[in-house]
Design a protein around this motif. Structure first.
Motif, PDB file in Angstrom:
ATOM      1  N   VAL A   1     -61.347 -20.629 -66.869  1.00  0.00           N
ATOM      2  CA  VAL A   1     -63.441 -20.583 -66.494  1.00  0.00           C
ATOM      3  C   VAL A   1     -64.113 -21.264 -66.873  1.00  0.00           C
ATOM      4  O   VAL A   1     -65.232 -21.898 -66.101  1.00  0.00           O
ATOM      5  N   ASN A   2     -64.460 -21.741 -68.180  1.00  0.00           N
ATOM      6  CA  ASN A   2     -65.396 -22.970 -68.692  1.00  0.00           C
ATOM      7  C   ASN A   2     -65.280 -23.807 -67.880  1.00  0.00           C
ATOM      8  O   ASN A   2     -66.207 -24.240 -67.267  1.00  0.00           O
ATOM      9  N   LEU A   3     -64.352 -24.617 -66.918  1.00  0.00           N
ATOM     10  CA  LEU A   3     -63.701 -25.349 -65.885  1.00  0.00           C
ATOM     11  C   LEU A   3     -64.920 -25.109 -65.380  1.00  0.00           C
ATOM     12  O   LEU A   3     -65.803 -25.990 -64.479  1.00  0.00           O
ATOM     13  N   LEU A   4     -64.673 -24.196 -64.065  1.00  0.00           N
ATOM     14  CA  LEU A   4     -65.176 -23.574 -63.244  1.00  0.00           C
ATOM     15  C   LEU A   4     -66.508 -23.233 -63.293  1.00  0.00           C
ATOM     16  O   LEU A   4     -67.171 -24.286 -62.442  1.00  0.00           O
ATOM     17  N   GLU A   5     -67.174 -23.173 -64.378  1.00  0.00           N
ATOM     18  CA  GLU A   5     -67.969 -22.887 -65.009  1.00  0.00           C
ATOM     19  C   GLU A   5     -68.740 -24.212 -64.818  1.00  0.00           C
ATOM     20  O   GLU A   5     -70.500 -24.319 -64.131  1.00  0.00           O
ATOM     21  N   ASN A   6     -68.350 -24.939 -65.661  1.00  0.00           N
ATOM     22  CA  ASN A   6     -69.032 -26.429 -65.440  1.00  0.00           C
ATOM     23  C   ASN A   6     -69.100 -27.356 -63.908  1.00  0.00           C
ATOM     24  O   ASN A   6     -68.968 -28.782 -64.241  1.00  0.00           O
ATOM     25  N   ASN A   7     -68.221 -27.241 -63.357  1.00  0.00           N
ATOM     26  CA  ASN A   7     -67.537 -28.151 -62.724  1.00  0.00           C
ATOM     27  C   ASN A   7     -68.417 -28.603 -61.590  1.00  0.00           C
ATOM     28  O   ASN A   7     -68.961 -28.313 -60.435  1.00  0.00           O
TER      29      ASN A   7
END
Ligand SMILES: [Zn+2]
Length: 431
Positions: free
Chosen positions: A345-351
């Protein structure tokens, strides 16, 4: 956003599973409702009821099933099979029965696992009206000749199909879908672990500032996903990424089943997290069987939805038996699964995607204090490598994950360096 990984959270998920474990769930009925109301104590949850007979694509919402008691008594009046000892003893969705019969006729309605003589199998008969009992093969062998009294005190009437939906609003209308099935009776890894993961991920996300909006579904398998898709056909285009969660509490390695598209951002994101976890893992291509990714990835929708598990369904012997119990699942495995979900989720949020503000030759990094002062060193540190890759590929078409993959670096490192370059005016986020 920090990934929650503590064993305390693993223990809390385990305790939620222990609370839900005794309930006799099915694809409809009060066990499912009771489960949803326990979930509702943990996260904001809208509970929907869809009437029996509602057409949902090629299917119809079935009659509602409820059960109060079921047993087989021998000629001494002793319960040799007792629903109150394990709800797996009754074939789920059995029609009501009150009858007396000999052992031969009874055995036509009994299911056992001769290879695992102490385990009770889990069987269902949702779409064919029938009845049956499941028992350990050892108990089956002890059934003597004589007359048996059979009782299944169930109801199969017009009612509703229930499901739960938790929506967390982010800055964007675009959504991340997290879906799990909530229809199995006393089974832990298959069913309850996915519920526990989804509840605790939602709890975590409810407390942070979000880019995407998140939609968590707690639905009966197959018919629930079909029903939800039929009722939300017009808005599913908002779903940009999705995960089905199941079998996340056993100690096996993590397994990711790719979306039907195979190259969606969710696929790259999960594979990146697994690759950099320094743990063993497996990635499998999409196949049109399994959990509700089948419905989300049916050709009319083709949503970017993959499935995250530890040991996949059907690959552990305890699957769909009474041995898929609270001993099979571990707080540490649940905690690790939650940590991975949070990282995804963190990756999707900051991608994000960025544009180099100084694209004509390399900017002079030294004068900005971004590059080591002494020349001639042969090694290039990760941070510097990230900087060069970011400056070169930030042309508005490459995401941070694309750049991390090209550079062979961890997403978090690339993301951190991108912020430094933004602060120095060398990168600008795309709208
Ligand atoms: Zn199952």
């Amino acid at each position: 956003m920090i990934a929650p990984a503590s064993l305390d959270l693993g223990q809390a998920m385990y305790e939620l599973m222990a609370e839900l474990y005794p309930i006799c769930r099915s694809i409809t009925g009060d066990g499912l409702r009771q489960t949803l109301s326990i979930i509702q104590k943990n996260i904001p949850l809208a509970i929907h009821e869809v009437p029996t007979g509602t057409p949902v694509f090629d299917w119809t919402v079935p009659k509602e099933w409820n059960i109060h008691d079921a047993y087989v008594k021998n000629s001494h009046g002793e319960r040799v099979i007792d629903f109150h000892k394990s709800n797996l003893h009754v074939v789920n969705y059995s029609v009501p029965v009150r009858a007396r019969m000999g052992v031969k006729a009874l055995k036509e309605h009994l299911h056992t696992l001769p290879d695992y003589p102490d385990w009770i199998p889990y069987r269902t008969s949702y779409y064919k009206e029938s009845w049956g009992f499941c028992l350990s093969h050892r108990e089956w062998l002890e059934l003597k000749d004589g007359e048996y009294e059979v009782c299944i005190d169930s109801t199969l009437d017009d009612g509703n199909l229930s499901y739960g939906e938790c929506y967390l609003k982010g800055r964007r209308e675009d959504e991340v879908l997290i879906s799990c099935h909530a229809c199995h009776p006393s089974l832990c890894n298959d069913n309850l672990s996915g519920i526990a993961l989804a509840v605790f991920l939602a709890k975590h996300l409810a407390g942070v500032s979000l880019e995407y909006s998140y939609r968590f579904l707690f639905i009966p398998g197959t018919i629930g996903a079909i029903t939800w898709l039929a009722r939300n056909r017009e808005s599913v285009s908002k779903i940009k990424h999705g995960l089905v969660l199941a079998n996340l509490g056993d100690p096996g390695r993590l397994t990711y089943k790719k979306s039907r598209r195979g190259n969606a951002e969710i696929d790259s994101a999960v594979m990146h997290v697994l690759k950099h976890s320094e743990q063993d893992y497996e990635v499998i291509d999409f196949v049109p069987y399994g959990y509700d990714e089948r419905q989300y990835c049916s050709p009319g929708f083709n949503l970017p939805v993959g499935c995250l598990s530890r040991t996949p369904w059907g690959r552990f012997p305890e699957y769909h038996t009474s041995a898929d119990n609270l001993d099979l699942v571990r707080p540490a495995a649940l905690a690790d699964s939650l940590a991975k979900c949070s990282m995804i989720v963190n990756l999707l949020e900051n991608n994000g995607k960025y544009i180099n503000q100084n694209p004509y030759c390399e900017p002079q990094l030294g004068k900005r204090g971004l590059y080591h002062a002494q020349g001639g060193k042969t090694e290039v540190k990760d941070g510097e490598l990230a900087m060069f890759w970011l400056l070169n590929l930030s042309d508005g078409t490459h995401s941070l994950l694309d750049i991390a993959e090209r550079a062979g670096l961890h997403f978090d490192r690339v993301e951190e360096v991108s912020q430094t370059l933004v602060e120095h005016g060398l990168l600008k986020a795309c709208a």
